[in-house]
Design an enzyme around this catalytic site. Structure first.
Site, PDB file in Angstrom:
ATOM      1  N   ARG A   1      -1.416  -9.883  -0.125  1.00  0.00           N
ATOM      2  CA  ARG A   1      -1.106  -8.562   0.412  1.00  0.00           C
ATOM      3  C   ARG A   1      -1.787  -8.396   1.756  1.00  0.00           C
ATOM      4  NH1 ARG A   1      -2.562  -5.355  -3.920  1.00  0.00           N
ATOM      5  NH2 ARG A   1      -1.334  -3.765  -2.872  1.00  0.00           N
TER       6      ARG A   1
ATOM      7  N   LYS B   1      -2.805   3.247  -2.238  1.00  0.00           N
ATOM      8  CA  LYS B   1      -2.125   4.531  -2.332  1.00  0.00           C
ATOM      9  C   LYS B   1      -3.090   5.600  -2.816  1.00  0.00           C
ATOM     10  CE  LYS B   1       2.577   3.116  -3.582  1.00  0.00           C
ATOM     11  NZ  LYS B   1       3.530   3.079  -4.703  1.00  0.00           N
TER      12      LYS B   1
ATOM     13  N   GLU C   1       7.453   1.403  -6.632  1.00  0.00           N
ATOM     14  CA  GLU C   1       7.382   2.472  -7.623  1.00  0.00           C
ATOM     15  C   GLU C   1       7.398   3.778  -6.838  1.00  0.00           C
ATOM     16  OE1 GLU C   1       3.695   2.940  -9.773  1.00  0.00           O
ATOM     17  OE2 GLU C   1       4.638   4.247 -11.259  1.00  0.00           O
TER      18      GLU C   1
END
Length: 563
Positions: free
Chosen positions: A265, A275, A39
């Site tokens: 992850r 983020k 994204e």
RNA sequence: UGGGGGAUGGUCUAAUGGUAAGACGGCGGACUCUGACUCCGCUUAUCGGGGUUCGAAUCCCUGUCCCCCAGCCA
């Protein structure tokens, strides 16, 4: 350069590559198609690198292809600038999406058609509940949800309402399109998830063409399907979403139905990976931007001096699994150390200089010493270093009263100046106020030029040095880990910023390096012998006063002994 | 508490009913004109309890612990 991807196929395939290999062998998918779907709402970090290496790596290894697709369905958070930084970072890491640069927003029209199709199938409806009401109706982990009063509208009404949503008749948040699945499903995601919401925000690519935007779960599976993705790889938290992914494609009976596979992850010790938290470090001024050399963003690593190859090697070393794991920061640091050990030219750099006077060396003499640019790679050539009566050495390479096992310079001790001469310390001068050593007096043995003695006597220590009259001043940034503890966000009761390492940046402004380093291009790496690997900073410093960033120290077994 | 996942040395990853392997770290040693690099050696593991089997990390039962899910984020 160094763009060759290190692949060690003696290593067994990870569970995802096993699936891809089986699908290839069985003929189900002769050519795997993967995708990396960021994204564009922030910068890529080392965790994304793991996914990039996995997806692009598989396509490279199995003769398939990998798409770069921007998952741009939420214009309130996304920006074109992020798109550019992401493209740059993926390219820099050494991967190529060829003509397969895609955007979910390219599929808005098709996705909208699929939404109408779902309505026609009686599998989606327009719901007028407010966000709060939808939440209340959803139930909890243990209690089933309740059906929306709008759940049984007719196909015609739903179609009209949905088209009116698209036409901009309603305000933001006034209505949504929901899938009609099962309000009692134990998987909360399946309790009539929202498919479309009304949102008036300028989109970085479609501008104001749309006021309704599809949600992730509806967009992602359809985008994968439209691109004929074979293996849709994502992280563990999307495991429940797979149910919905499959429901959408099954219900729509699409000709292509990619297989979603989840993997763990990346977590690294001594850092944070979200983020949101990285952004906070930037906005709160704890670091110097997204590309601060202490940040584990791709751009930060690049600025720090990491090579793409080292990052790829790292991603390969850590493997792919399904359990939550923590990789030690040392593994990343080793990856760049190993890479640079092979490739970085060597040079002399003195971080904290102290003067040495060779008492028996002629006052006005300068001679030149040959020094290899790389001890194991003669093909990298050599250079000449000026040598004279006054030198600088590293302050920590001298001790007036040396501790045990210290085999550097000390009164009465003989050491080798790297590539030059054996010198013996005869005395030292100190600042009467501070007690700091100001000058060290030595004598040299003219017989030892080049660094070895004809009588075969050995010295324990070899230290680096620079001729005082010929050394170039510079600034060196000593970077260390950004956080002082292994798990900065391990305790939810404590703000992760409490654990910031106050010594993560130490700037030394009175360093000295070989004058030849003035020609080192910004961004390229060098090893200062016995110190570590350094990178000439991209955009600070001047030609006669360069700035170097420390990428990583050398392994230092003396430091261990010393502690 | 419902559901979805997970648990192998300090860390990460293998072994897919047949000798628990590799990497990293750590420790020790060799080598060395970088206390680097390289090389050699050592250390330490199948979450617990049952069961099936000649044989179980793997299959079955049971328990424990950890992660994820109740955004009109992705």
């Amino acid at each position: 350069m160094n763009n060759d991807t290190p692949t060690d196929r003696s290593r067994p395939l990870d569970f995802i590559r096993q699936i891809v290999a089986e699908d290839q062998k069985s003929g189900k998918h002769p050519q795997p198609v993967t995708r990396f779907p960021p994204e564009p709402n922030g910068f890529l970090h080392i965790g994304h690198a793991k996914s990039i290496c996995l997806n692009f790596g598989i396509s490279n290894e199995f003769g398939g292809r990998c798409h770069l697709r921007f998952d741009d369905t939420n214009p309130s958070k996304e920006e074109a600038a992020y798109v550019e930084s992401i493209k740059r970072d993926v390219r820099w890491l050494g991967f190529d999406w060829h003509e397969h640069l895609h955007y979910a927003s390219d599929y808005f029209e098709q996705i909208c058609h699929f939404a109408e199709r779902l309505i026609e199938l009686g599998k989606a409806y327009v719901c007028d509940l407010t966000g709060e009401q939808i939440r209340a109706y959803r139930g909890t982990l243990t209690e089933p949800g309740r059906e929306s009063p709008y759940r049984n509208r007719s196909v015609e009404e739903n179609l009209r309402l949905f088209r009116e949503m698209r036409a901009g008749i309603y305000g933001d948040g006034e209505r949504v399109l929901r899938a009609k699945i099962d309000m009692a499903s134990p998987i909360i995601l399946m309790r009539d998830p929202v498919l479309y919401r009304i949102l008036r925000a300028p989109h970085h690519r479609t501008g104001d063409a749309w006021c309704i935007y599809p949600m992730y779960d509806f967009t992602h599976c359809l985008s994968d399907m439209l691109e004929s993705i074979t293996h849709s790889l994502c992280t563990l938290e999307f495991q429940d979403n797979r149910q919905l992914y499959d429901w959408v494609l099954d219900t729509l009976q699409t000709p292509c139905h990619p297989r979603q596979i989840e993997f763990a992850r990346l977590n690294l010790t001594y850092t944070v990976m979200s983020k949101r938290k990285l952004l906070q470090l930037v906005t709160d001024g704890h670091v110097d931007g997204w590309d601060d050399p202490r940040m584990l963003t791709i751009s930060g690593l690049r600025r720090r001096g990491y090579t793409p190859r080292a990052i790829r090697t790292f991603c390969e070393q850590i493997g792919i699994g399904k359990k939550e794991s923590w990789i030690d920061m040392g593994v990343l640091e080793n990856a760049i150390r190993d890479d640079l050990n092979e490739t970085a030219p060597r040079a002399m750099g003195v971080l904290d200089p102290v003067k040495v006077v060779i008492d028996n060396y002629p006052d006005d003499q300068v001679e030149f010493i040959e020094a290899r640019n790389h001890p194991q790679r003669p093909e990298l050539g050599s250079r000449s270093l000026p040598f004279s009566r006054e030198l600088y050495i590293e302050r920590e390479d001298f001790r007036e009263t040396p501790p045990g096992k210290f085999f550097r310079l000390a009164p009465g001790r003989e050491v080798r100046l790297r590539y030059a001469y054996y010198i013996t310390c005869v005395s030292c001068e100190k600042d009467p106020q501070t007690g700091e050593i100001t000058v060290i007096h030595c004598t040299y043995d003219p017989q030892t030029k080049g660094g070895s003695s004809p009588d075969g006597r050995k010295v324990k220590g070899t230290i680096h040095w620079l001729s005082a009259a010929h050394a170039a001043p510079c600034t060196i940034n000593l970077y260390d880990r950004l956080f002082a503890v292994e798990h900065p966000d391990g305790d939810k009761a404590v703000d992760f910023k409490e654990h910031l390492n106050p010594h993560s940046l130490h700037t030394l402004t009175r360093c000295l390096v070989e004058t030849s380093l003035a020609d080192l291009p910004p961004g390229s790496q060098v090893q200062f012998e016995r110190q570590g690997y350094f990178c000439r900073d991209l955009d600070s410093g001047t030609p006669d006063h360069p700035v170097f960033n420390r990428i990583v120290t050398l392994r230092d077994s003396w430091a261990k002994v010393n502690n």
